[in-house]
Structure formats: C-alpha cells, structure tokens
Motif scaffolding. Structure first.
Motif, PDB file in Angstrom:
ATOM      1  N   SER A   1      36.328  44.295  44.881  1.00 18.74           N
ATOM      2  CA  SER A   1      36.492  43.749  43.962  1.00 18.74           C
ATOM      3  C   SER A   1      37.051  42.781  44.588  1.00 18.74           C
ATOM      4  CB  SER A   1      37.234  44.480  42.786  1.00 18.74           C
ATOM      5  OG  SER A   1      37.428  45.347  43.751  1.00 18.74           O
ATOM      6  N   SER A   2      37.608  42.386  45.466  1.00 19.75           N
ATOM      7  CA  SER A   2      38.276  41.462  46.875  1.00 19.75           C
ATOM      8  C   SER A   2      37.329  40.935  47.254  1.00 19.75           C
ATOM      9  CB  SER A   2      38.953  42.324  47.856  1.00 19.75           C
ATOM     10  OG  SER A   2      39.566  41.223  48.513  1.00 19.75           O
ATOM     11  N   PRO A   3      37.719  39.257  47.047  1.00 20.92           N
ATOM     12  CA  PRO A   3      36.816  38.329  47.001  1.00 20.92           C
ATOM     13  C   PRO A   3      36.564  38.254  49.185  1.00 20.92           C
ATOM     14  CG  PRO A   3      38.540  37.582  46.566  1.00 20.92           C
ATOM     15  CD  PRO A   3      39.176  39.187  45.957  1.00 20.92           C
ATOM     16  N   ARG A   4      37.431  38.845  49.743  1.00 16.81           N
ATOM     17  CA  ARG A   4      37.137  39.137  50.771  1.00 16.81           C
ATOM     18  C   ARG A   4      35.989  39.683  51.915  1.00 16.81           C
ATOM     19  NH1 ARG A   4      40.353  34.884  51.948  1.00 16.81           N
ATOM     20  NH2 ARG A   4      42.737  35.379  51.049  1.00 16.81           N
TER      21      ARG A   4
END
Ligand code: SF4
Ligand code: SF4
Ligand code: SF4
Lengths: 331, 420, 166, 190, 101, 120, 175, 213
Positions: free
Chosen positions: G72-75
């Motif tokens: 869920s983190s774009p990173r």
C-alpha cells in the motif's frame, strides 16, 4: 576462537549466507503455504514450483531507484535498515546447530556453532535491543507521519514484549543453571526431558512474545496496513524496504531456533544429525507462525499493550516464582 | 488519569435525536488550542473502502477530531442520466453502487415503471427477486472479505472471494457479464434464465450455508475479532434513525426495518424469510447482521427457485418495450417501433416518483422527475452509504485509530455510491 | 467459549490446507465463458460474403457510451459491400469506451453486430483500441480467443459431505 | 393517511404553511412555504411519526416543459448538454421559483414506511432553512445539494462543498451547467 | 598483550571530562542527562578496570548497581522533563527555577 | 583472550557486511532517473501530502512504556545471575528472589492501579 | 479538448510483441526479474477495484506470477493499477502517488473509465488517466473480467521482457 | 594484537561518540551517539573479561535507557532541541578548562604509575554466577537497595508523568492533557441496555397516537 580464525570465518560465512538463503526460501515457502491455506496456488511460474521467485524479487528490488525523500536525515535513513538486519542476523552467531562434529571423510572436528559465550542468552537479548533502533530510527528519519507513528508503535510493542520474553526464559535458566545455549541443550538431555514440559507456561509466554517480537499477525501492528499504510517503512522502497522485511524474517528464524534450543532440546536428539533436528524443530515454529497468519485477525494496539503488560508479564512472573520454588526445593 | 479504561468498551455517547450535538454531526473538531497531529487517512489508503478521505486529528493513538471528505469518485451520474434516454440510463445505474449493482438497476427500472405504470410479468418479478438476493450475497461477501483483510484476517478474504466468484458465475450465466449486467429492463428482464441455471443455482444454495458457517467459525468465534468489533461504533436505534441509517446498519440496532418486509416489492410478499436484527448496534452486530443475512438470502434464492412461475419475462406494451427479436424480420411495424424506441426512446408522462429498494446497504432510492420527454429531467439517488458514512465522526472520535478503521469498515460504505 | 471459537477457526484454515486449490492456470487454461458472455464485438457477413451491416446507425444511437461511429455510403454496382442500399463506409468502435452492454447488438435489426466471447483486449496505447471495420469483421487473433462452453461453474469438485457435489 | 388529511393536519398545526398538496404517484406530496419548513418538518417528525429523512433532492426547473433547445428535446438541439461542450450558448430566462427542494420522509418503525414528500419552491438565490436541527442526517444531504445545485441552506452548521473540489466553479447539476467531457476518440477527429 | 589497565582508566577519565564539559555547557535538559550518563559510564569503566586489575568481582557488582542507579535517575529525570514540559513548555535548565511550586 | 567473543565479532562483522553491501547495491545498481518529477520526494500521505512533516508531539503513553521497560529490564539483569545460582543458594536464594520480585510486584501493582498500563 | 487527428500506430499490437526483443543478456536477466516480480499498488477507485480485488483471489491468483504482494505504500510497488473512474478531484492524488513510486514503474489503466472516461463523458471524470500519467497498458472492459486484467498484466510482463521501456520513458523522449 | 586493535577502535569510537553527544544540538542525534559510546564501553568490558556486565550494559543502556531518551525526545517534539540562547563564552571556556583539567590529571596520575594488567583470571571471572555470589553475599544490602530503588523509580516516574497539569490560563501554551469526558461504565451500560432492549422503535408517534394528532 575455539576453532581457529580461518575456520571461524568460513563457518560464519556459510552460516550467514545459509540464513539469507533460508530467508529467501522462507518468503517463497510462506507465499506458497499461505496460498494453500487460501485454496490457491501461490507463486509457481518463476522456475520450478516458483522456486526462483525470491531471486526475481531480489533482482527487481535491487534495480529499484534509490531515493532519499526530502526532509530525511540521509545517514540515519540509510543506517536504519542496516541496523535492523544486522541485529537480527548477528543473533545466529550464538545459536548452536549441533555439538562437535567431524567433517566426513576427514578427522577434522569443528563445532556446529560460531560462538558459544557463557552469556549467550544475554547476547541474544542485547542484540534484540539493538534491533529496536532500526525501527525507531527508520521511522523517525523518514519525516512521514505514518512512519513516525509506526515506529513508535513498533518500538513500544517490542520493548513491552521483550520484558515478558526475557522473564519467560528465566525458568529455563534456573533449571539448566546456565546462560550458554549449548549448556542448556545439554542440560535438557541430562534432565531427560525438553523444557517445554516443565516450562509450558514459560513456553507459552515465549511463543506469544516471540510472535509479537517478530511483528507477525496477530501482532503486526507496526505495519498494520489497514491503519498506517506500511508503518515505519512506508518511505522505504526497493532493497531498503526489503531489508526490513528481511530482518523480520531472519528474526523469525532466529526466534524459532532459540525456541528449539530452549524448549525442545535443540540438536541433541538421537537418530538424526543435530542440524536436521534443529531444522525440523524450527520448521514447526515457522509453520505455526504461518498458520497464525492465515487464521487470526490483528489485535488492537491498546489490547496488544495490555496483553503484554497485563497478561504475559504476570504469567511470566508466576512461572518464574513457581520454577524458583521447584528448583530451590529440588536442590 | 482515572482508572476507567478509556475508551471503555461498549460505551458510546448516546445520541438520541435530542442528544445529537448541535452543529454538523458529520464533523467533529478537535479540542481547541492543542498541538495535535493531523493525519490524512485516504484517499489512497488501503482501508478506507475506496477513496474516502478522513482528516483525522490524533492524540497519540486516540482520534480526537475527524472530518470526512468525499467526492473522490464523484462521477456525475445524475447529470449523465439527464443526458441519456431512459433505456440507456439502465446501463448507468449499476455503476453507482458497484457491489449492489442489481439493486441499483432495480431502483431505477422500478422508478420508471412506476412513472409509466408498466406491469411486470410475474416470472420477471421472481427472477428479479432471485438476482437481487444473489446480489446481496455478493455484496455482503465483499464486505466480509474486505473488512476481514483490514483486520489482517486474510484467509477470510480469500474464501469470500472464492464464493463471490460462484455468485458471479451465476450472474454471468444468466446476464452475460459478471457485474454490471443491465439485466432488468423496463417491463421485465432482458432474457429468460438459461438452461442449466436452476441446477447451478441449487448447487450454490446447497454449498453456501456451509461456507457461511466457516466464516462464522473463523471470525465470530474468534476472541480477537470479537474484541476488535464488540462495542465499537455503537449507536442507539434513535440515533440511527435520526442519522438516516438503513439496511444492516439500522437493523443491527434492533430496528426491524427492511423494505422487503415493510414496503414489499417484487415477489417478496410471497416469500418467507426472517429479518435479521442485532441487539446492541455495534460493529459486531453489523457484521453478524450481514453475515446472517446471507443465510436468509440463500433461503430466498431457494424459494425463488422453488416457486418460480412460468410465463413471459417481458411485458408486451409496445410503447415502452422493444419488440421481440424474431418479429423484426417479419413485421414492418415492429421494425419501426424498434427504430423509434432505440433512436428516440419512449416518452414518460410528467411527474415525479421516489422508488426505494432494499439494497445490500439499505434503502436505495431513486427519485425521478420527468417532464414528459424521453430523458429524465432529474434523477437523484438516495445512497445508503452516503448517509451512513456521516456517522463515522460520531463513532470514531475518542476511540483508537484502529477502531476508526473498524467503524468505517463496518458501515460498509461504497464510495461510488456515496459520491455518485 | 473463546477457546473453542479460536480452535474452530484454526481448524477451518487447517482444513483448507488439504482442499484442492481452485486456481485456474489462466494463460494455459482459459476457463470457458458462458454462452451469454459479452466480449469483443464482431461484424458479420452473409454467406455470400456481403456485409450484413447496412449503415443504419441504430447501434450508434443505442450505445450509451457513444463509442460507435458509423458513416454510411451508398452501395454502387461496381462496389457492393452490403446487401442493402447502403453500407457502412466507416464503422469504428472505440473499445476503450465500450462498456460491453450489448445494446448495439440489441439495437441492430439485421444481426450485423454481435458481441463475441473474447475478452483479451489489452493494448499498449489508447489509439490501438479503436477498432475499425476490417478488424471487427475479422475474428480475434488466434492467440487471444476464448473458449465457450456451457459448463459447470464449479470447476472444483467439492469434497464429499460438503454438500456441493450433488 | 391521504394527502388531504395530512395537509389538513399540518395546516392546523402550523397555520399558513401548506400551500398545496397532491396525491402523487408514489406518496402524498405537500408543498410548503420555505419560511415554515422547519416548523412543518418538526411537526411531521414529532406528531406524524416521520422520523426518517430519506433524501433531500433539489431540482432545477430551468426550461422545464418549454422544450427549450439545450435542455431536452430534439437530437439536434442539445448544444449545451452535448458531450464535450464546456460552453453555454444561450440560456432561457430564469423562471420564478426555479428550484424545488424535495424532502422524502418516512416513518421507520414496525409498520409500513408511510412516506411523505415535502417540497418547497425557491427563486434563484433564495435560501431555504436547514433541517439539520430536525433530522441530523440532513447534514450531508444539504451539503450535497448545495454543492451540486447551489441551493443555500440557511442555518446549516457546516455548509461547504462536499463532493466537488473546494475551488470548483459553479454547481454542476444546474441545467445551465454544461455536461463537459470530451468527444469519443475515433480514427480521425469528429 | 600491551594494553594495560591504565589505558582503560585513561579513556574513562577522558570520557568523564567530556561528560563534565557537557554538563557545564549544555542547556537542554535531555542533553544534560545524556552527559551525566557519560560520566556515570566513565565511572563504571574505571570500576571494572580496577576490578579486573585487582582480580576480584566487587567492582563489577558496584558497576551493576551504578547501572541501576543511573537508570533510575534517568527514569526520574526524564519524568521531571516530561512533567515540566507539560506544565510550562519551557525546557531550558537555566530558567528552571519555577520547579519549586 | 577473547575466545568466543572474537568468533562473535567475526560473525558480527559478516552480519554487518551483508546488509551494508545490500545498501551499497541500492546505490550502485539502482535504476537511475534524471528527473525528480513533481512530488516524488515528498513523503507519502495517502496522496494528499503537501509538505514534509517534522516530528510532532506524541502521547505520553510511549514514555510510560519505556519507563516500565527500564525498570523491568534492570530487574531481569539482576535476576539472571540469581537464577543461575539459585540451585546453589537454595532457600536463601529463593527468599532473596521472592523479596526482589515482590518488591517489583508492588511497583507493578502500583503502576497498574495508577493507570499507567492503560494505553491512551 | 478536441481530439487531434492521429495516424493510429498499430505497429505494436499485443500479439506481435514477441518479435521486439532487443536486450543483452544482463538486461534480459533484469527484465526477467522485473517482469516476474511486479508488486501492484492497487489504486482502487470504483467498480473495477472490486474486480481488481479478485486478482489475488483463489480462482485467478495473480500470486502465480509473483504479484500478490499488494503493497500500500507507493514506494514499494512497481505497478499502479488504476482501476476505476478518476474524477478531477482524484487526479491530483493520483499523480502524486504515481510520482512517489520509484522507477521502474508501470501503470495499467484498468477498465473503460480509466482508459478513456468510458461512458462518463462529463464534467466530473477525467477523460482517460493517460492525460495525467503515462499508461503502459490499457485494459478495456467495464469492468474487465479478471482474466482480462491478467491478460493486461501479462502484456506488461511481455513488454518488459521485450525490452520496451516503461511509458514514462517514451513520454520523456517524445518531449 | 587483536586485543590492542579492538581497544584502539573502541576508544576512538567511545570518545568521538561522547564528543558528539555533548556537541550536537539535536537530542535525537545525541542519544544515538551515546548508544555508540555505550557499545564501545561494552567492548571495553569484554576486553576486561566482564562478560556479564558487557551484556547487561547493552541490554540496560542501549536497550532500555536510550529508548526512553528517544521516546521523550519524540514526545517533546521540536521543543526538545537545544535552546538557542547561548551561555556566556567564559562559561564554556571554564567548563572546557575544568573538564580537561580533571581528565588530564587522572590520565597523568594513572599512567605515571605502571599498573600493568591484573592477574590472570579464569573464564569465570566475569560470569554472572560470580556476580550473583557477591551480590547475595557481601553486597546483599546493595541488592535489596537496588530493588527498593527500582520500586521508587517506577513510582516516581509514574507520579511525575501522570500528574495532572496545573489548571492553565487560556493563553498559556502547551498543556498536554486533553480534557475528555470521562464516562462511568456501569451507568452507561445500563442505559444502553435499557435503550436497546426492545423490539420496535419508540421514536416518533405510534400508530394509535397519530390519529389523535
Ligand atoms: S456494447 Fe454497449 S457500449 Fe459497447 S459498443 Fe455496444 S452499445 Fe456501445
Ligand atoms: S451494425 Fe446494425 S445497427 Fe449498426 S449500422 Fe450496421 S446495420 Fe445498423
Ligand atoms: S470501467 Fe466500468 S466497471 Fe470500471 S470503474 Fe468504470 S464504470 Fe466501473
């Protein structure tokens, strides 16, 4: 150095790389296992049975762009994953995978552990303490709200359960009169029973606390996706993020190994070579961890803390008192 | 600091109509003068059910202020309805609430049928009933799965999606697509049920209750789940009514308000089913209500299969209904009708109508104004999630961040519907 | 009883460990779609090779997404495309707009356009998704066709006693 | 209760409030003076048991029934509401009482919902009192109608845009607001 | 082995000096406490060095007790910092005169 | 002289080199891109982050947790030697241990009653 | 916005992608790894998000391709699946999240709405997400059935293996 | 040889880290630097064959005390930074002189006399058993005192941190306690119980009442 410098270096290299290899396999195994728990297949395309999946992941992660978000402290931001991985990896130095063994074909004897200090158990805890900083610093230096909240959560959780963890194993220490892991294994075989039987309460506390220490469901609050996106490593991408994951898995392996040593009699059982026994025992713990992950929802943060402080801590203390009475009585 | 566990379990401000705080109930400001952290949860957040944005002020782990921002999937449905003929409007309807798509179509089609006074053949009514219940199962399955995965119970998510595929198979079999089916048409349903549908559907009905048992085994009996859900987001019946909650959210408070019962439409009057109600109105009751409703839906589906009458599935009023395909090649009159209906659409007498149906989320109403032309003058939808998401603030403030996630999940908001 | 409740949950997941995965190995095994499935459009020809479409634009009028463009022209003696007076000189469907509602199929009085069963329509550019008449008259590229069969939705036989396998 | 009975009951409770009533296709409809709206609603809630506000729908009647090009009608006349149009060629004169706001009420309890519709007619720019004090659920309903239709609800505690971005111009559901969008792309420009 | 005990003691002395300097110059109570920690640790080092020199474990026991004392001091010290922060919001040791009330 | 500790040091060195080389790899092998487009380096906050976030204030509960941890950690450090010698010291050791634990239990009960174990 | 006349470049239709392989051995290995370990960032917006959710579901099981890790983190993700209608209000967050992803990254426009606006040609909906982010693969359908999305996913895999750079590279070279 | 290298490295680390502690203006950095210092000290203890103490050092200091420092830093947020106003320069100078003087004196003192290294001791020198023996023998009082001290510390810490702030004026900055309504569980539960334990809704008029209206 009990084995001499060269042998130690070779042993260390082999062990460290083995652990990393097992970690890679573990990610694959977990994905496959979860797949089976969830009536699906899991990775099966990359290589036979998907076995090359970890390699593909690794290669991809390394090729990801390296980015420093604005507002981070570069040194701390980069040091955090290194510290966490280091702390969980270094624990393996003191874990015995066997006694003394002869290399087949020669009469060259080596110890199946890297180091066996007399306070090995304390070393484990000391390294565990260091791993806190990986999370704390990682979250702190990311200058993101989710990260900071996640890291505070993570560290609070870890220290809360560290207490119970350390108290839970005191029973084992009392019974074996030693902090050295090899001595504890030998004590179990001397006493003729694995300590899981007399120390079942301690064992239960240990398992719960270790699950929390490795941030696994139901205690994976620090990275609770539903709440904090990815917790303390929200701002980490590519290999740096993978190092945090790596640290968690390595810690899982380490905690399983320590549990095998402390409670299941470690390598000392007959019929099979010691390392095989260790692997089998660790596999049980790892399977249980996966099973937990497949079944349980995650607990709420305050519940997590109160389980740690209000349930596990009294339980561990009770275990401690009872064991001390028994030990003093038997002595 | 007192020793009262804070926030205590099962305690919630009592919001009777008189006691709902003055001001906007959907926005609770943090205490003034504090240097607190404001965090955005959403729009791109794994557990805000799409793109709800919650602007949350937290004090440690406790939510002290909350303002919800919606509109991130505002699609302009209502404007588009005004621009398209009624017939094309059917294809827009399911996309409003994409989980209870069939109920949306029913509401729109039902509203138009009511406006023009079109009689729907009996068999079509039963088929619609059947599918609206299958649709309810679908919606509740997705609800259960997503709220479980938010809590970290991954397996339930996968099991639910597995069953969801079986439901969608039935949809695909009968309507041709998995989700947005445009199956109900004015005057009936687009096609009769295909061969083999009954057997498949019966198989499904035999299987489904056992699967629901499994979900309940996995979740309802689990103390962790219970501790996450019990006492969270409690609302009294009065407050729930005042806040306009409907569907399982309202029924969980003990109010047996179910349009299928109180305001029967389709074939529901002839069907024997129970309205599931909760007792305490907390998240756990909402969860149980939805899960147990699935049992009832399976029962209804079974009864539909048993009692399905034979006959046509489409009305014969040529003014509004496309002529049967076979006639196009034989009858010139039919061809002209067809031509006219397709290009221009039919004209609907002026008037206004509000037609509610019980969608999986509650009272889904379609309000239509016609000016006598071939396109709706105004279409407005009463979206149950739009209404129910208003209580997020009341339910979450003074609770933990984790509870806020539970609250949002248990309200089962569908943002497409809330934003339209 | 919290303990039995937890144990039940563990039992459920454990039981699933021994169920056969319901996964379909997609690219190798394409699950047949139901006959009513609405996928990519096809324009049809009569047996004699003439196009069925007469360019009446009914389908374009019916399309809720306005994604059909028909420009009709008169058939001449030399160049005869369709059986009727007129034919569709340009017939295009913008697949990226299409919602596969099938209204065009319903609208067409001459059965000239139908929705087939192919769903593998991914393209790398938006332009590539505008299908012209030639493409619509051709069937799908063989690598991207889909089997159709009226068949059991329950690919996985339920274990005995689970109630599914009747 | 029929529309007439209901109108009589409301009239006697809140004199001078009801200006009309009709049976309606679906439910009785009362037309109410905007000034008296809150009183009528309170009466309906407390005395008539209409404890449930289903929906608040505002309708723009600009060009209603006039067959004005751009509002409905012929296929060729749809300048304003044709896809891709962002402009507004001509708008008809703004009629008096252009907007209607309609409140759909129901009784939630044991029996049938017994729905009632209450409507008020408004001029362009005229405010209507907010019913948040009567049914708190009206909060977002009114904000939505304010946002999309531009009806100002006087006394609403938090009347801001809800759905459109904060800096959006205009109220999209009004009849003189263009539909927008862009033409469908084909192989050449249409 | 060339490094004798005196080396350890010297390092301990240097650390003690650094800690002392910190205590004198820094105004943030947190860093003040940290400096005190350095000094205590320097003492510990000296204790242990001498214990090793003498070959008797009493020094280690002392060091352990010092550790406990230091930790307790930190608990209370930081508790004070938190309390001050809650009351006044001004964290400058030079101006911490209002603690008497 | 250092014995097992030297071996530990060797392993620790290797355990450090592995993550460090991975970190190094993220620089050496990473895909390079010439532009830092738009909001790329702004920390993620659900797609609506506008600026970086400086550490703000946190709840005092974290402090409480850490404080309790210190107390119990020292307890553990004191208990371990005792536990090792318990079999030798017998009843005297037991008495000592019980006294020690009881004192801590007193602290623990006090802390619990004060509500410091409640998370807020 | 008027549509400019375009000569449709149908050179690379997905079925003849295989002839485009132009990579060295090392690049091949990297492309193999990248294509087999695509972690999607679900950008679930509307109906299509529900079908996207069934990608990891037991029947379709995108995990087989090593892609079940929905981060869920774009990173931490490689592929942004824009599933659903993007309103103008959403477009800024969308772009920001896209920016925050680390290269190499890919974008899949899933469904009619995100590919082109679909049936919603109106004031609220962005007419195609490729107006704000470079899109690698469009998957038509409303909603596309999960197999169709898997097909699009495999198209991305094949694209990577064929050595065609991600869409943002092409955009850059165009500019 | 190894011994010497380890010693040199550890002392450099220890001194540099200590300097960073006192010279950095950011308490977060200072705390992290102190951790480096502590680990170097633990290495010294190992060199001095005090295994148990080395481990205890890391566990207690690095594991617990410094975490607490960092938490308090986080708790204070930006206010934890060093106040900007500097002390007079002479104070700094005096501190420098005093600190350097003390350090120099000791260093001079200890190095002038040759201490050499102590006696050869067995492996059990630093083992916890020995320490336990001492503790429960000669230093029993210290042991008991420590436990008492811990008790007091725990109590004191809790008291300090949970004490309610004095009532503050409206313009006074930075109070922490957010006054939230405290609710009594039992009363509320019973009200809840009463309100929800019925079949149909009682809000609004009932059917029979409506006719009267
Ligand atoms: S299927 Fe529907 S949207 Fe697609 S071209 Fe036909 S009418 Fe238009
Ligand atoms: S496809 Fe059919 S409806 Fe469309 S133009 Fe051709 S003949 Fe007319
Ligand atoms: S393409 Fe269709 S299914 Fe997908 S979001 Fe748009 S309307 Fe919904």
């Amino acid at each position: 150095m009990p084995d001499g410098f060269i042998v130690t270096v070779i042993k260390s290299l082999i062990l460290a790389n083995l652990v990393m290899g097992v970690f890679a396999m573990l990610t694959w195994a977990e994905r496959r296992m979860l797949g089976r728990f969830q009536v699906r297949l899991g990775p099966n395309r990359v290589g036979p049975f998907g076995l090359l999946q970890p390699i593909a992941d690794l290669l991809k992660l390394i090729r990801k762009e390296s980015l420093l978000p604005v507002g981070v402290n570069p040194v701390l931001y980069l040091a955090a994953p290194v510290v966490s991985l280091f702390a969980s990896l270094a624990v393996f130095a003191v874990i015995p995978f066997g006694g003394q063994a002869t290399i087949p074909g020669t009469d060259f004897k080596i110890f199946l552990w890297v180091s066996n200090p007399s306070v090995a158990l304390l070393v484990v805890f000391a390294l565990g303490s260091l791993s806190f900083y990986g999370f704390l610093v990682g979250g702190w230096s990311s200058s993101s709200k989710y990260s900071l909240l996640g890291s505070m959560r993570a560290v609070s959780q870890l220290i809360s359960y560290e207490v119970s963890l350390a108290l839970a194993v005191i029973g084992v220490v009392m019974m074996s009169h030693s902090l050295s892991l090899t001595a504890i294994v030998e004590a179990q075989h001397r006493d003729g029973l694995p300590y899981i039987i007399p120390q079942f309460l301690g064992f239960a506390v240990y398992v719960v606390a270790a699950t929390a220490e490795t941030n696994r469901i139901p205690f994976d609050l620090p990275e609770a996706e539903g709440e904090l996106v990815a917790g303390y490593h929200t701002e980490y991408g590519g290999m740096r993020f993978a190092m945090f994951q790596n640290a968690e898995y390595v810690a899982l392996i380490a905690f399983s190994a320590i549990a095998s040593v402390l409670f299941l009699g470690g390598y000392g059982w007959p019929w099979l070579p010691g390392p095989i026994w260790m692997l089998l025992e660790m596999a049980i713990f790892i399977f249980v961890a996966m099973w937990l992950r497949a079944t349980l929802p995650r607990v709420r943060y305050d519940k997590l803390m109160s389980i740690g402080w209000k349930v596990l801590l009294p339980a561990a203390t009770l275990n401690l008192l009872v064991t001390s009475v028994i030990v003093a009585w038997r002595a | 600091m007192s020793t009262v566990e804070r926030p205590p379990a099962a305690i919630q401000p009592l919001f009777t109509p008189a006691r709902i705080p003055p001001g906007a109930p959907s926005k609770i400001d943090p205490p003034p003068g504090e240097d607190l952290i404001t965090v955005n949860f959403g729009p791109v957040h794994p557990s805000t059910h799409g793109v709800l944005r919650l602007i949350v002020t937290i004090d440690g782990e406790v939510v002290v202020g909350l303002d919800a921002d919606i509109g991130y999937v505002h699609t302009g449905f209502e404007k588009n309805f005004e621009q398209k003929t009624y017939w094309k409007g059917i294809t827009y309807a399911p996309r409003i609430d994409y989980l209870a798509f069939f109920a949306n179509e029913l509401a729109f089609v039902g509203a138009v049928e009511k406006l023009i006074g079109l009689e729907v053949p009996e068999r079509a009514q039963w088929i619609r009933t059947l599918f609206s219940e299958l649709n309810r199962i679908h919606s509740h399955l997705v609800y259960l799965g997503t709220s479980a995965v938010e809590m970290g119970a991954m397996s339930v998510f996968f099991y639910c999606l597995r069953e969801r595929d079986y439901v969608l198979d039935l949809f695909e079999m009968a309507t041709g697509v998995r989700m947005h089916d445009r199956y109900p048409q004015f005057g009936g349903v687009a096609e009769d049920l295909p061969k083999g549908f009954y057997e498949e559907c019966r198989k499904f009905c035999r299987m489904m209750p056992r699967r629901i048992d499994e979900y309940l085994d996995l979740l309802a009996g689990n103390p962790v789940w219970e501790s996450r859900y019990r006492g969270i987001g409690t609302i009294t019946p009065e407050a729930a009514i005042a806040m306009g909650l409907s569907g399982p959210n309202l029924r969980a408070t003990g109010v047996p308000y179910d349009l299928r019962r109180t305001d029967p439409y389709l074939a529901y009057p002839e069907i024997d089913f129970d309205v599931v109600v909760g007792e305490r109105g907390d998240a756990y009751d909402r969860f149980l209500c939805r899960t147990k409703e699935m049992y009832e839906s399976v029962r209804i589906v079974e009864q539909c299969l048993d009692k399905m009458p034979s006959g046509p599935v489409m009305a014969t009023d040529r003014k509004y209904v496309l002529p049967p395909r076979a006639e196009l090649h034989t009858s010139m009159e039919s061809l002209i009708h067809h031509f006219k209906l397709v290009t221009e659409g039919f004209r609907v007498p002026p008037g206004q109508v509000y037609y509610p149906v019980e969608s999986a989320r509650g009272e889904f109403g379609c309000y239509l104004v016609s000016d006598g032309g071939p396109k709706p003058w105004r279409a407005h939808f009463r979206a149950p999630s739009f209404v129910s998401l208003q209580v997020t603030a009341m339910m979450s403030v003074n609770r933990y961040v984790g509870d806020m996630i539970v609250v949002v999940g248990s309200l089962d908001g569908v943002m497409g519907e809330a934003d339209r | 009883m919290p303990v039995t409740g937890t144990v039940k949950g563990f039992a459920v997941t454990f039981r699933h460990l021994f169920r056969k995965p319901v996964t379909q190995q997609y690219p190798e095994y394409k699950r047949p779609v139901y006959p009513r499935f609405r996928g990519r459009h096809r324009l049809h020809r009569h047996e004699n090779g003439l196009e069925k479409c007469v360019g009446c634009s009914l389908c374009a009028a019916a399309c809720p997404a306005d994604c059909i463009r028909v420009v009709a022209a008169e058939n001449t003696e030399e160049e005869r495309y369709s059986a009727g007076e007129r034919y569709a000189r340009i017939y295009e469907i913008n697949m990226s707009r299409c919602i596969f509602c099938g209204y065009c199929e319903i609208a067409c009085p001459f059965d000239a356009i139908t929705l087939g069963h192919d769903y593998e329509l991914a393209e790398m550019s938006r332009e590539a998704m505008v299908y012209d008449k030639d493409m619509l008259l051709e069937p799908m590229h063989p690598s991207r066709t889909t089997p159709v069969a009226p068949r059991d939705p329950f690919d996985v036989v339920e274990p005995a006693g689970d109630g599914g396998a009747a | 209760m029929t529309a007439a009975q209901l109108a009589a009951a409301v009239r006697s409770a809140v004199p001078g409030s009801v200006v009309g009533h009709e049976k309606g296709i679906d439910m009785p409809t009362l037309t109410v003076k905007p000034e008296k709206l809150v009183e009528v609603c309170t009466h309906l809630r407390d005395q008539q048991g209409k404890n449930f506000l289903s929906a608040v729908s505002a309708v723009d009647h600009l060009g209603y029934g006039e067959n004005v090009a751009g509002y409905y009608g012929t296929e060729r006349g749809r300048d304003l509401n044709a896809t891709g149009s962002w402009g507004s060629p001509a708008t008809p004169e703004r009629p008096p009482k252009r907007f209607a706001v309609r409140y759909h009420l129901a009784h939630v309890g044991s029996g049938a919902p017994e729905r009632v519709r209450v409507q008020v007619w408004l001029d362009d720019g005229q405010e209507v009192p907010s019913v948040v004090g009567v049914w708190p659920t009206a909060d977002w309903h009114e904000r939505e109608q304010y946002d999309l239709m531009g009806i100002v609800f006087a006394g609403h505690p938090n009347l801001r845009r809800l759905i459109m971005p904060k800096d959006w111009d205009g109220h999209p559901l009004r009849k003189d607001y263009p539909i927008g969008g862009e033409p469908v792309q084909f192989t050449d420009a249409v | 082995m060339h490094v004798g005990v005196e080396w350890f003691v010297s390092v301990s002395a240097i650390l003690f000096g650094i800690g002392l300097y910190g205590v004198f110059t820094r105004r943030s109570p947190l860093i003040l406490l940290l400096s005190v920690e350095i000094m205590l640790n320097a003492c510990n080092l000296a204790l242990i060095s001498f214990s090793r020199y003498v070959g008797e474990q009493s020094g280690q026991v002392f060091a352990l007790v010092v550790m406990a004392v230091a930790a307790s001091e930190v608990v209370v010290g930081l508790g004070l910092v938190v309390a001050i922060a809650r009351r006044k919001g001004d964290l400058d040791v030079d101006r911490l005169t209002g603690l008497r009330n | 002289m250092l014995g097992d500790w030297a071996a530990l040091l060797v392993f620790a060195a290797i355990a450090f080199v592995i993550p460090f080389s991975l970190l190094f790899a993220t620089f050496a092998l990473a895909t390079r891109t010439s532009r830092l487009a738009g909001d790329k380096s702004i920390p993620f906050e659900s797609g609506v982050s506008s600026q970086t976030f400086l550490a703000g204030r946190f709840t005092v509960s974290y402090y409480m947790t850490a404080m309790l941890f210190i107390v119990f950690d020292i307890e553990i450090v004191f208990l371990y030697p005792l536990a090792l010698e318990l079999h030798a010291l017998k009843w005297f050791g037991l008495a000592e241990m019980v006294t020690f634990v009881v004192l801590l239990v007193v602290a623990y009960v006090y802390v619990w009653r004060r509500g410091a174990l409640e998370w807020r | 916005m008027a549509v400019t006349p375009v000569r449709i470049d149908r050179a690379i239709r997905s079925e003849d992608l295989e002839q485009y392989i132009m990579l060295t051995t090392v690049e091949k290995a990297v492309a193999w790894a990248q294509s087999n370990s695509i972690w999607p960032a679900g950008f679930g917006l509307a109906c299509c998000a529900i079908e996207m959710m069934s990608l990891p579901s037991p029947r379709y099981d995108i995990a087989r391709f090593g892609a079940e890790v929905f981060r869920s983190s774009p990173r931490q993700s490689d592929l942004m699946i824009v599933s659903g209608r993007v309103s103008h209000k959403m477009s800024a967050p969308l772009r920001q999240v896209y920016d925050q992803m680390l290269v190499p990254k890919w974008v899949m426009a899933m469904g009619a709405c995100s590919s082109s606006g679909g049936m919603f040609a109106n004031y609220a909906i962005l007419q195609g997400v490729d107006k704000i982010v470079p899109v690698d693969v469009h998957v038509p359908g409303c909603p596309p059935r999960p197999e169709a999305v898997l097909d699009g996913f495999r198209l991305i895999q094949r694209k990577i293996r064929a050595g065609i750079p991600p869409a943002y590279e092409q955009e850059k070279s165009k500019a | 040889m190894t011994y010497d290298i380890v010693f040199v490295v550890a002392s450099v680390v220890a001194i540099v880290a200590a300097l960073m502690v006192v010279l950095s203006g950011n308490p977060f950095i200072s705390s992290l630097a102190l951790i480096g210092n502590l680990i170097a000290l633990a290495t010294f203890y190992l060199l001095l064959q005090s295994d148990f103490l080395a481990a205890a050092q890391v566990i207690v200091y690095a594991g617990a005390v410094m975490i607490m420092f960092l938490f308090v830093t986080a708790y204070l947020g930006g206010r934890a930074d060093e106040p900007t106003r500097q002390r007079p320069i002479w104070q700094t100078l005096a501190a420098l002189v005093a600190a350097a003087g003390i350090a120099a004196e000791i260093v001079f003192g200890v190095t002038r006399e040759s201490f050499l290294h102590g006696p050869v001791v067995s492996d059990a020198f630093g083992a916890p058993q020995a320490i336990a023996g001492r503790f429960l023998g000669r230093y029993l009082l210290a042991f008991e005192g420590t436990s008492l001290l811990l008790l007091i510390a725990a109590v004191g810490g809790v008291v300090l941190a949970t004490r309610r702030p004095a009532p503050r004026g409206a313009d006074e900055p930075g109070a922490f306690e957010v006054e939230r309504p405290q609710r009594v569980r039992s009363l509320q539960s019973s009200v809840m119980q009463a309100e929800t334990a019925f079949e149909v809704v009682r809000t609004g008029a009932r059917a029979d009442e409506k006719d009267e209206a």
